[in-house]
Design an enzyme around this catalytic site. Structure first.
Site, PDB file in Angstrom:
ATOM      1  N   LYS A  53       0.466   3.006  -6.719  1.00 34.67           N
ATOM      2  CA  LYS A  53      -0.190   2.253  -7.783  1.00 34.67           C
ATOM      3  C   LYS A  53      -1.316   3.076  -8.402  1.00 34.67           C
ATOM      4  O   LYS A  53      -1.399   3.197  -9.625  1.00 34.67           O
ATOM      5  CB  LYS A  53      -0.743   0.932  -7.227  1.00 34.67           C
ATOM      6  CG  LYS A  53       0.345   0.020  -6.687  1.00 34.67           C
ATOM      7  CD  LYS A  53      -0.202  -1.286  -6.171  1.00 34.67           C
ATOM      8  CE  LYS A  53      -1.059  -1.130  -4.927  1.00 34.67           C
ATOM      9  NZ  LYS A  53      -0.297  -0.592  -3.774  1.00 34.67           N
ATOM     10  N   THR A  54      -2.154   3.637  -7.549  1.00 34.00           N
ATOM     11  CA  THR A  54      -3.244   4.467  -8.055  1.00 34.00           C
ATOM     12  C   THR A  54      -2.690   5.657  -8.829  1.00 34.00           C
ATOM     13  O   THR A  54      -3.177   6.010  -9.901  1.00 34.00           O
ATOM     14  CB  THR A  54      -4.109   4.953  -6.881  1.00 34.00           C
ATOM     15  OG1 THR A  54      -4.438   3.836  -6.066  1.00 34.00           O
ATOM     16  CG2 THR A  54      -5.373   5.609  -7.358  1.00 34.00           C
ATOM     17  N   HIS A  91      22.696 -15.287   2.417  1.00 36.75           N
ATOM     18  CA  HIS A  91      21.941 -16.044   1.414  1.00 36.75           C
ATOM     19  C   HIS A  91      22.586 -15.902   0.044  1.00 36.75           C
ATOM     20  O   HIS A  91      22.784 -16.874  -0.675  1.00 36.75           O
ATOM     21  CB  HIS A  91      20.517 -15.473   1.279  1.00 36.75           C
ATOM     22  CG  HIS A  91      19.567 -15.884   2.362  1.00 36.75           C
ATOM     23  ND1 HIS A  91      19.380 -17.182   2.723  1.00 36.75           N
ATOM     24  CD2 HIS A  91      18.722 -15.154   3.136  1.00 36.75           C
ATOM     25  CE1 HIS A  91      18.457 -17.237   3.683  1.00 36.75           C
ATOM     26  NE2 HIS A  91      18.051 -16.018   3.956  1.00 36.75           N
ATOM     27  N   PRO A 111       0.818  -1.210   0.000  1.00 34.80           N
ATOM     28  CA  PRO A 111       0.000   0.000   0.000  1.00 34.80           C
ATOM     29  C   PRO A 111       0.853   1.262   0.000  1.00 34.80           C
ATOM     30  O   PRO A 111       1.915   1.286   0.603  1.00 34.80           O
ATOM     31  CB  PRO A 111      -0.786  -0.099   1.311  1.00 34.80           C
ATOM     32  CG  PRO A 111      -0.658  -1.486   1.770  1.00 34.80           C
ATOM     33  CD  PRO A 111       0.566  -2.065   1.166  1.00 34.80           C
ATOM     34  N   HIS A 119      22.454 -10.992   6.973  1.00 32.45           N
ATOM     35  CA  HIS A 119      21.619 -12.163   6.699  1.00 32.45           C
ATOM     36  C   HIS A 119      21.409 -12.335   5.192  1.00 32.45           C
ATOM     37  O   HIS A 119      21.642 -13.411   4.639  1.00 32.45           O
ATOM     38  CB  HIS A 119      20.283 -11.988   7.435  1.00 32.45           C
ATOM     39  CG  HIS A 119      19.306 -13.106   7.245  1.00 32.45           C
ATOM     40  ND1 HIS A 119      19.042 -14.022   8.231  1.00 32.45           N
ATOM     41  CD2 HIS A 119      18.521 -13.447   6.191  1.00 32.45           C
ATOM     42  CE1 HIS A 119      18.145 -14.886   7.792  1.00 32.45           C
ATOM     43  NE2 HIS A 119      17.810 -14.553   6.558  1.00 32.45           N
ATOM     44  N   GLU A 120      21.008 -11.258   4.549  1.00 33.40           N
ATOM     45  CA  GLU A 120      20.718 -11.372   3.114  1.00 33.40           C
ATOM     46  C   GLU A 120      21.982 -11.634   2.309  1.00 33.40           C
ATOM     47  O   GLU A 120      21.966 -12.408   1.353  1.00 33.40           O
ATOM     48  CB  GLU A 120      20.015 -10.107   2.602  1.00 33.40           C
ATOM     49  CG  GLU A 120      18.640  -9.855   3.207  1.00 33.40           C
ATOM     50  CD  GLU A 120      17.676 -11.022   3.069  1.00 33.40           C
ATOM     51  OE1 GLU A 120      17.800 -11.808   2.114  1.00 33.40           O
ATOM     52  OE2 GLU A 120      16.799 -11.168   3.949  1.00 33.40           O
TER      53      GLU A 120
HETATM   54  P1  ADP Z   1      -1.394   2.928  -3.670  1.00 37.46           P
HETATM   55  O1  ADP Z   1      -2.477   3.029  -4.658  1.00 37.46           O
HETATM   56  O2  ADP Z   1      -0.201   2.160  -4.150  1.00 37.46           O
HETATM   57  O3  ADP Z   1      -1.824   2.449  -2.328  1.00 37.46           O
HETATM   58  P2  ADP Z   1      -1.371   5.747  -4.006  1.00 37.46           P
HETATM   59  O4  ADP Z   1      -1.090   5.832  -5.440  1.00 37.46           O
HETATM   60  O5  ADP Z   1      -2.778   5.906  -3.601  1.00 37.46           O
HETATM   61  O6  ADP Z   1      -0.813   4.393  -3.421  1.00 37.46           O
HETATM   62  O7  ADP Z   1      -0.451   6.790  -3.242  1.00 37.46           O
HETATM   63  C1  ADP Z   1      -0.976   7.711  -2.334  1.00 37.46           C
HETATM   64  C2  ADP Z   1      -0.246   9.008  -2.429  1.00 37.46           C
HETATM   65  O8  ADP Z   1       1.094   8.850  -2.026  1.00 37.46           O
HETATM   66  C3  ADP Z   1      -0.174   9.537  -3.832  1.00 37.46           C
HETATM   67  O9  ADP Z   1      -1.284  10.303  -4.130  1.00 37.46           O
HETATM   68  C4  ADP Z   1       1.091  10.376  -3.807  1.00 37.46           C
HETATM   69  O10 ADP Z   1       0.853  11.635  -3.262  1.00 37.46           O
HETATM   70  C5  ADP Z   1       1.964   9.613  -2.838  1.00 37.46           C
HETATM   71  N1  ADP Z   1       2.856   8.699  -3.554  1.00 37.46           N
HETATM   72  C6  ADP Z   1       2.841   7.355  -3.453  1.00 37.46           C
HETATM   73  N2  ADP Z   1       3.790   6.808  -4.217  1.00 37.46           N
HETATM   74  C7  ADP Z   1       4.427   7.806  -4.836  1.00 37.46           C
HETATM   75  C8  ADP Z   1       5.505   7.855  -5.767  1.00 37.46           C
HETATM   76  N3  ADP Z   1       6.097   6.740  -6.209  1.00 37.46           N
HETATM   77  N4  ADP Z   1       5.900   9.065  -6.213  1.00 37.46           N
HETATM   78  C9  ADP Z   1       5.291  10.172  -5.771  1.00 37.46           C
HETATM   79  N5  ADP Z   1       4.267  10.187  -4.900  1.00 37.46           N
HETATM   80  C10 ADP Z   1       3.836   9.024  -4.419  1.00 37.46           C
HETATM   81 ZN    ZN Z   2      16.524 -15.388   5.216  1.00 33.31          ZN
HETATM   82 MG    MG Z   3      -4.441   2.802  -4.192  1.00 36.13          MG
END
Ligand code: ADP
Ligand code: ZN
Ligand code: MG
Length: 628
Positions: free
Chosen positions: A214-215, A436, A210, A432-433
């Site tokens: 991604k969004t 491995h 999370p 540790h890593e």
């Molecule tokens: P996910 O969908 O992976 O849970 P979000 O895309 O909703 O995460 O990210 C939430 C907020 O965090 C985004 O709106 C942005 O402000 C910030 N954020 C997250 N990842 C990045 C990133 N790689 N670069 C810049 N801002 C990010």
């Molecule tokens: Zn291990």
């Molecule tokens: Mg999201």
């Protein structure tokens, strides 16, 4: 960012229950209505009726199936009065009536049949529909009323929206970006690809913890391509009313096709896409299954030619997804969106720091160094916290010390949520890593080490070593399996050598090593002592399905059980010795790589290969390990 809808099922469930019980009531009514309507004058006990017949008071009788209607002779009652009694099964009745000279006949069928039928079968559904309508009109006003069932709740972001998001707004996930650039090309100029007969991918799955963006990435793809962006969250599909989820999917795709080329983004795909087999028992979620099926149908439905609708989806639990979703033609591409490394964090900080006024003393790199394990969302939050602190301290700009304080706050909050390692822990994980990786690099059968990282990932791993097989393997020999076990024990061995003590971090490694050793003995017949016998029942589903617990053992004698345990122990211990030896022999290199890993958090590719190629093989190589 999106406003979470309040969990509503309880209220709707109540309403649905009411509706259900109301309809149940009507069914009951239905059964009883005819008799209700047919009942006329008050009933007379059957015994009294018989008595009256025997006394010769009865003049006429009409025998129906459920009741007997009769009139008394004029001297006994008012003329025209009709009495009713409920008959009991009495074959003697006609004889009795005849002997008393009573005029009798079977009752004609009730003449109001059509009327009761109408009342019984038509009215209740009408009332039912009425109640339904009532709820609909009540809910219709609100944005989440029952009226909106079936209608897709997708939010549409179209190009030109005030906040257009592009790849420049996303940092620290360069690999994911590279993959998505191609998707943008598909959307912009689909013809270029279809002309040479290439099939445009339909689904791209963004996988990662999370808050890693991604969004954000999905929106950036839409922004870059300049196409509409439909967004809906998986949990919004899954509602109480059966069939709502699937009709919502249908609506969503209908809308999308009209606006093609466009992107459909399904957040939290795991909410609908959970593996169907993992529901357990029946009573699994039918609704979710229907929704999932509809999604699969829709994805199969749009052909390459007509409309470029690309489905992006995000999940942080790819392992729970139904395999049907991951088939070619559906989400056949998976893009890993991982937590950012040091330079990635710095880049993300740079993006978010643009929104606040920074003091001159700010050193973003120093902040990035102090925030291993932070995802993009955590960093965005950090910048905001720092700005809040600066404002609270009546400062005009954000100072480095604000960040220092903000980090402490955010870390305290994160410590529960995800894993943020302290310095000692980080050091242990690094050794540790590297352990491995070094054992894995030197030993046959365990694939090429491609990446080591001490950025916490997922739920279980504090760090990880990524090994890629150099080729597809279907068979492995004993030596390679022993090598794998040694690699699994490499992490713990490094901890032993460097720190002289062992932490809890290696438990998963030990589990896997032991399972593998047990399988060698009991399933693959690789033990000289026990011979080529299978001591386990059934086949192990996966050849090297790591962690898959061994099948139950066949009933074996106590001696055999002891022998199996002895053999398993021997295999694991030999592998442990081997790992220790390799690491001791290369102690300097272990230190060097671990130090570097602590600095950069990730080592991969060529750099890693060249480091690992310096390992010296153990002098008395293989002696005594494969054979012992
Ligand atoms: P996910 O969908 O992976 O849970 P979000 O895309 O909703 O995460 O990210 C939430 C907020 O965090 C985004 O709106 C942005 O402000 C910030 N954020 C997250 N990842 C990045 C990133 N790689 N670069 C810049 N801002 C990010
Ligand atoms: Zn291990
Ligand atoms: Mg999201």
């Amino acid at each position: 960012m999106t406003i979470k809808e309040q969990p509503k099922p309880p209220r709707f469930r109540i309403i649905a229950n009411i509706l259900l019980s109301v309809s149940g009531l009507f069914l009951l009514l239905n059964l009883f209505l005819p008799s209700l309507f047919a009942s006329g004058p008050a009933g007379v006990p059957y015994s009294l009726f018989i008595h009256q017949v025997q006394e010769g008071e009865v003049s006429r009788v009409s025998v129906g199936q459920n009741q007997i209607r009769y009139q008394l002779k004029t001297e006994n009652a008012e003329p025209g009065a009709v009495f009713v009694t409920t008959p009991i099964f009495d074959l003697e009745l006609p004889k009795l009536l005849e002997s008393k000279g009573v005029e009798f006949a079977a009752a004609p069928p009730p003449k109001n049949t059509w009327f009761t039928t109408l009342l019984g079968w038509v009215i209740p559904p009408l009332i039912f529909i009425g109640i339904w309508q009532f709820f609909i009109s009540r809910g219709g006003g609100g944005q989440q009323g029952v009226l909106s069932i079936g209608k897709s709740k997708a939010k549409v972001y179209v190009e030109g929206d005030s906040a257009k998001i592009t790849f420049a707004d996303v940092a620290g996930v360069e690999e994911a970006k590279t993959e998505l650039v191609e998707i943008v090309d598909f959307l912009k100029t689909p013809a270029r690809f279809t002309q040479i007969g290439a099939r445009i991918p339909k689904g791209v799955l963004l996988v990662g913890p999370p808050g890693t963006g991604k969004t954000l990435l999905a929106k950036a793809v839409a922004g870059e391509a300049g196409v509409p962006f439909f967004s809906i969250s998986g949990s919004e599909f899954v509602e109480l009313f059966v069939g709502v989820g699937s009709s919502r999917v249908r609506d969503l795709f209908e809308q999308a096709k009209k606006q093609a080329p466009c992107i459909v983004f399904i957040d939290e795909l795991d909410a609908i896409g959970k593996s169907r087999s993992s529901n357990g028992f029946y009573g699994g979620n039918d609704e979710r299954e229907q929704t999932l099926n509809q999604l699969l149908t829709e994805m199969d439905g749009f052909a390459a030619g007509d409309a470029t609708v690309i489905v992006l989806a995000a999940t942080n639990r790819p392992e729970s997804l139904d395999p049907a979703l991951l088939r070619p033609g559906r989400f056949d591409r998976q893009v890993l969106v991982d937590r950012p490394d040091l330079s990635g964090r710095e880049a993300i900080l740079k993006i978010h720091a643009q929104k606040v006024k920074l003091g001159d003393d700010i050193n973003l790199k120093a902040i990035a160094t102090r925030t291993p394990g932070f995802a993009g969302a955590d960093l965005a939050n950090l910048v905001n916290e720092a700005a809040l602190l600066a404002a609270r301290n009546q400062r005009q700009t954000v100072a480095q010390e604000d960040f220092a304080e903000a980090i402490e706050r955010v870390v305290a909050g994160l410590e529960k949520k995800s894993r943020v390692l302290n310095d000692t822990e980080k050091k242990i994980v690094a050794y540790h890593e590297v352990g491995h990786a070094m054992v894995g690099a030197l030993i046959p059968g365990s694939g090429r080490v491609e990446k080591i990282s001490i950025i916490p990932r997922g739920m279980a791993a504090l760090g990880y070593t990524l090994q890629l097989p150099t080729e597809d393997r279907f068979l492995m020999n004993e030596e390679e399996l022993r090598g794998q076990i040694a690699t699994l024990l490499g992490g713990r061995s490094a901890e032993e050598i460097v720190f002289g003590s062992i932490t809890t971090g290696a438990s998963n490694d030990l589990q896997r090593a032991t399972d593998l050793a047990e399988r060698m003995v009991t399933t693959y017949g690789m033990s000289k002592v026990l011979g080529p016998l299978a001591y386990q029942q059934g086949q192990q589903a996966m050849f090297l399905g790591n962690g898959g617990a061994p099948n139950p053992r066949r009933a074996v004698s106590e001696d055999t059980a002891k022998a199996i345990d002895g053999e398993v122990k021997e295999i694991v211990e030999t592998a442990h010795e081997q790992a220790l030896e390799i690491l001791k022999q290369n102690r300097d290199l272990l230190e060097a790589i671990a130090t570097q890993l602590l600095e950069t958090e990730v080592i991969e590719g060529e750099k890693l290969h060249s480091l690992l190629s310096q390992i010296q093989p153990v002098a008395k190589e293989t002696a005594g390990f494969a054979q012992s």
